[in-house]
Design a protein around this motif. Sequence first.
Motif, PDB file in Angstrom:
ATOM      1  N   MET A   1       4.205   6.166 -11.280  1.00 14.15           N
ATOM      2  CA  MET A   1       4.668   5.100 -10.392  1.00 14.15           C
ATOM      3  C   MET A   1       4.508   3.746 -11.087  1.00 14.15           C
ATOM      4  SD  MET A   1       3.075   3.849  -6.719  1.00 14.15           S
ATOM      5  CE  MET A   1       3.210   5.464  -5.964  1.00 14.15           C
ATOM      6  N   ASN A   2       5.599   2.956 -11.106  1.00 11.99           N
ATOM      7  CA  ASN A   2       5.507   1.597 -11.620  1.00 11.99           C
ATOM      8  C   ASN A   2       5.071   0.694 -10.477  1.00 11.99           C
ATOM      9  OD1 ASN A   2       5.758  -0.925 -12.719  1.00 11.99           O
ATOM     10  ND2 ASN A   2       7.871  -0.664 -13.420  1.00 11.99           N
ATOM     11  N   ILE A   3       3.795   0.391 -10.446  1.00 10.14           N
ATOM     12  CA  ILE A   3       3.221  -0.330  -9.309  1.00 10.14           C
ATOM     13  C   ILE A   3       3.795  -1.742  -9.200  1.00 10.14           C
ATOM     14  CG2 ILE A   3       1.228  -1.424 -10.418  1.00 10.14           C
ATOM     15  CD1 ILE A   3      -0.442  -0.326  -8.066  1.00 10.14           C
ATOM     16  N   ALA A   4       4.329  -2.280 -10.304  1.00 10.99           N
ATOM     17  CA  ALA A   4       4.866  -3.640 -10.286  1.00 10.99           C
ATOM     18  C   ALA A   4       6.142  -3.732  -9.463  1.00 10.99           C
ATOM     19  CB  ALA A   4       5.132  -4.107 -11.709  1.00 10.99           C
ATOM     20  N   GLU A   5       6.805  -2.621  -9.243  1.00 14.84           N
ATOM     21  CA  GLU A   5       8.062  -2.636  -8.504  1.00 14.84           C
ATOM     22  C   GLU A   5       7.891  -2.226  -7.043  1.00 14.84           C
ATOM     23  OE1 GLU A   5      10.769  -0.126 -10.563  1.00 14.84           O
ATOM     24  OE2 GLU A   5      10.873  -1.382 -12.350  1.00 14.84           O
ATOM     25  N   VAL A   6       6.756  -1.652  -6.674  1.00 14.37           N
ATOM     26  CA  VAL A   6       6.565  -1.104  -5.330  1.00 14.37           C
ATOM     27  C   VAL A   6       6.080  -2.186  -4.376  1.00 14.37           C
ATOM     28  CG1 VAL A   6       5.326   0.571  -3.935  1.00 14.37           C
ATOM     29  CG2 VAL A   6       6.127   1.213  -6.221  1.00 14.37           C
ATOM     30  N   HIS A   7       6.853  -2.413  -3.325  1.00 13.30           N
ATOM     31  CA  HIS A   7       6.487  -3.348  -2.269  1.00 13.30           C
ATOM     32  C   HIS A   7       6.341  -2.555  -0.968  1.00 13.30           C
ATOM     33  CE1 HIS A   7       7.341  -7.368  -4.216  1.00 13.30           C
ATOM     34  NE2 HIS A   7       7.778  -6.506  -5.124  1.00 13.30           N
ATOM     35  N   VAL A   8       5.232  -2.748  -0.284  1.00 16.25           N
ATOM     36  CA  VAL A   8       4.962  -2.017   0.955  1.00 16.25           C
ATOM     37  C   VAL A   8       5.205  -2.938   2.150  1.00 16.25           C
ATOM     38  CG1 VAL A   8       3.258  -0.760   2.319  1.00 16.25           C
ATOM     39  CG2 VAL A   8       3.295  -0.508  -0.180  1.00 16.25           C
ATOM     40  N   ILE A   9       6.044  -2.468   3.062  1.00 15.41           N
ATOM     41  CA  ILE A   9       6.309  -3.182   4.311  1.00 15.41           C
ATOM     42  C   ILE A   9       5.541  -2.466   5.414  1.00 15.41           C
ATOM     43  CG2 ILE A   9       8.053  -3.881   5.995  1.00 15.41           C
ATOM     44  CD1 ILE A   9      10.125  -3.663   3.699  1.00 15.41           C
ATOM     45  N   ILE A  10       4.657  -3.172   6.078  1.00 20.20           N
ATOM     46  CA  ILE A  10       3.906  -2.595   7.197  1.00 20.20           C
ATOM     47  C   ILE A  10       4.438  -3.202   8.488  1.00 20.20           C
ATOM     48  CG2 ILE A  10       1.644  -2.333   8.272  1.00 20.20           C
ATOM     49  CD1 ILE A  10       0.412  -2.555   5.486  1.00 20.20           C
ATOM     50  N   LEU A  11       4.980  -2.355   9.330  1.00 19.36           N
ATOM     51  CA  LEU A  11       5.522  -2.805  10.613  1.00 19.36           C
ATOM     52  C   LEU A  11       4.377  -2.890  11.610  1.00 19.36           C
ATOM     53  CD1 LEU A  11       8.808  -0.691  10.724  1.00 19.36           C
ATOM     54  CD2 LEU A  11       8.517  -3.064   9.975  1.00 19.36           C
ATOM     55  N   ALA A  12       3.980  -4.119  11.939  1.00 20.33           N
ATOM     56  CA  ALA A  12       2.824  -4.343  12.814  1.00 20.33           C
ATOM     57  C   ALA A  12       3.226  -5.139  14.045  1.00 20.33           C
ATOM     58  CB  ALA A  12       1.720  -5.070  12.045  1.00 20.33           C
ATOM     59  N   GLY A  13       4.414  -4.860  14.562  1.00 12.33           N
ATOM     60  CA  GLY A  13       4.880  -5.541  15.764  1.00 12.33           C
ATOM     61  C   GLY A  13       4.660  -4.705  17.011  1.00 12.33           C
ATOM     62  N   GLY A  14       5.040  -5.246  18.148  1.00 11.74           N
ATOM     63  CA  GLY A  14       4.895  -4.528  19.418  1.00 11.74           C
ATOM     64  C   GLY A  14       3.492  -4.613  19.968  1.00 11.74           C
ATOM     65  N   HIS A  15       3.397  -4.332  21.258  1.00  7.20           N
ATOM     66  CA  HIS A  15       2.105  -4.437  21.929  1.00  7.20           C
ATOM     67  C   HIS A  15       1.421  -3.089  22.133  1.00  7.20           C
ATOM     68  CE1 HIS A  15       4.253  -8.150  23.282  1.00  7.20           C
ATOM     69  NE2 HIS A  15       3.107  -8.669  22.904  1.00  7.20           N
ATOM     70  N   GLY A  16       2.177  -1.988  21.988  1.00  8.04           N
ATOM     71  CA  GLY A  16       1.591  -0.677  22.237  1.00  8.04           C
ATOM     72  C   GLY A  16       1.545  -0.339  23.706  1.00  8.04           C
ATOM     73  N   SER A  17       2.668  -0.557  24.408  1.00 10.01           N
ATOM     74  CA  SER A  17       2.668  -0.362  25.860  1.00 10.01           C
ATOM     75  C   SER A  17       2.416   1.082  26.268  1.00 10.01           C
ATOM     76  CB  SER A  17       3.992  -0.846  26.468  1.00 10.01           C
ATOM     77  OG  SER A  17       5.103  -0.200  25.871  1.00 10.01           O
ATOM     78  N   ARG A  18       2.650   2.034  25.358  1.00  9.63           N
ATOM     79  CA  ARG A  18       2.372   3.435  25.708  1.00  9.63           C
ATOM     80  C   ARG A  18       0.875   3.722  25.771  1.00  9.63           C
ATOM     81  NH1 ARG A  18       5.581   7.384  21.960  1.00  9.63           N
ATOM     82  NH2 ARG A  18       4.945   5.879  20.372  1.00  9.63           N
ATOM     83  N   LEU A  19       0.069   2.765  25.249  1.00 11.34           N
ATOM     84  CA  LEU A  19      -1.383   2.887  25.378  1.00 11.34           C
ATOM     85  C   LEU A  19      -1.944   1.821  26.326  1.00 11.34           C
ATOM     86  CD1 LEU A  19      -2.552   3.724  21.738  1.00 11.34           C
ATOM     87  CD2 LEU A  19      -2.458   5.253  23.718  1.00 11.34           C
ATOM     88  N   TRP A  20      -1.100   1.330  27.225  1.00 14.36           N
ATOM     89  CA  TRP A  20      -1.587   0.459  28.294  1.00 14.36           C
ATOM     90  C   TRP A  20      -2.485   1.300  29.218  1.00 14.36           C
ATOM     91  CZ3 TRP A  20      -1.131   0.573  33.659  1.00 14.36           C
ATOM     92  CH2 TRP A  20      -1.536  -0.601  34.310  1.00 14.36           C
ATOM     93  N   PRO A  21      -3.529   0.731  29.790  1.00 14.83           N
ATOM     94  CA  PRO A  21      -3.924  -0.667  29.830  1.00 14.83           C
ATOM     95  C   PRO A  21      -4.905  -1.092  28.739  1.00 14.83           C
ATOM     96  CG  PRO A  21      -5.220   0.548  31.408  1.00 14.83           C
ATOM     97  CD  PRO A  21      -4.281   1.550  30.781  1.00 14.83           C
ATOM     98  N   LEU A  22      -5.223  -0.190  27.802  1.00 20.97           N
ATOM     99  CA  LEU A  22      -6.104  -0.602  26.709  1.00 20.97           C
ATOM    100  C   LEU A  22      -5.398  -1.628  25.822  1.00 20.97           C
ATOM    101  CD1 LEU A  22      -8.746  -0.284  25.170  1.00 20.97           C
ATOM    102  CD2 LEU A  22      -7.726   1.659  23.957  1.00 20.97           C
TER     103      LEU A  22
END
Length: 356
Positions: A1-22
């Motif tokens: 793996m050429n680590i210089a070319e790898v970009h990681v996108i982490i999707l950290a949006g949303g509130h997690g309504s399926r785990l409401w009310p926590l």
Amino acid sequence: MNIAEVHVIILAGGHGSRLWPLCRHDHPKSLLDLGSGETLIEATLRRALMITTSDRVHLVTGADHQESITTIGAAFGITSIIVEPIYKDTAPALCLAAMLIHQEHPDALIVSTPFDHLISGESSQWVDTLTQAVIDAQSGDLICVGVRPRSPDTTLGYIHAPDPSSPSTPHRARLFKEKPDRATAEHYLRTGEHFWNSAIMACRSEAFLQHVRAFAPSVIAAVEAALDQYGQPEAESWSRIQAVAIDHVVLEPAAAAGVVQVVPASFDWADMGTWDALATRAPALFAPENVVTVDGTAPAVFAHSDAPSTRYAILGIDDLIIVNTGDVLVITNRAHACDMKRLVATIFERGWGDLL
């Protein structure tokens, strides 16, 4: 793996309504600790740094959570925070991130991953699987990490990708199926030709944007139109974008066109999207010592630290899930636990906004 070319996108949006009310607006699912001593987002960042460097990790989050996500990212040396003014699901978010990365790094290979997974096993298993995905992504195809099903789960998405005819031939995805019924999920398990869709993907950034233009041109056009002169999303324009999942608008037609491959995961994986999954995979969070059950199966009871010391006596009811956060008590069963969004919508309509 050429680590210089790898970009990681982490999707950290949303509130997690399926785990409401926590999970609520001021305490999203990304900040949950399932008993490991670190939050879900911290665990995801730690895995990202196994396959690339901190300057090539990009967190995509909503304006509501920008401050907390920025603080967490900074502790890992991560400064690239891509902010959606309004959550619009995965297709616009990934388009935005891929466009911004590609502008600065035309040769980038992107790996995208949600934050709400429980991934266990040796770290080498994660690295080996993602290394193979990155290698295969050099082809220009969309590479999905698939997980061999352990049960006929009806809350997950599936990928039909039969075993290749030879070891050198890739698993080609033929079909994506979201949340099948029980009989269909059982059939998928019997055939051995299906994977759970982990939502972890790899693709060259240029190829990814080409696939989106080919299969979902309205999505990428809307994202481009919503960017201001500095290349950042403008709130009013972004609000008009349709919320759509990348699976439906890109992966499904791309599979039909034969440009999606599946890399089997060698690590253990679970989606922490529902109370049923949480009760199954993180039982230490639940308190059976406060429960008495007669003529029924033992319920899964989650009591928040803010909740009063309550004892639960259950008579003649099976498969209950009880969540007590002090200001609200939620009672459901495992069959309905994946449908929590409907309850949240009704709570909102009732005017109980303080609970959200």
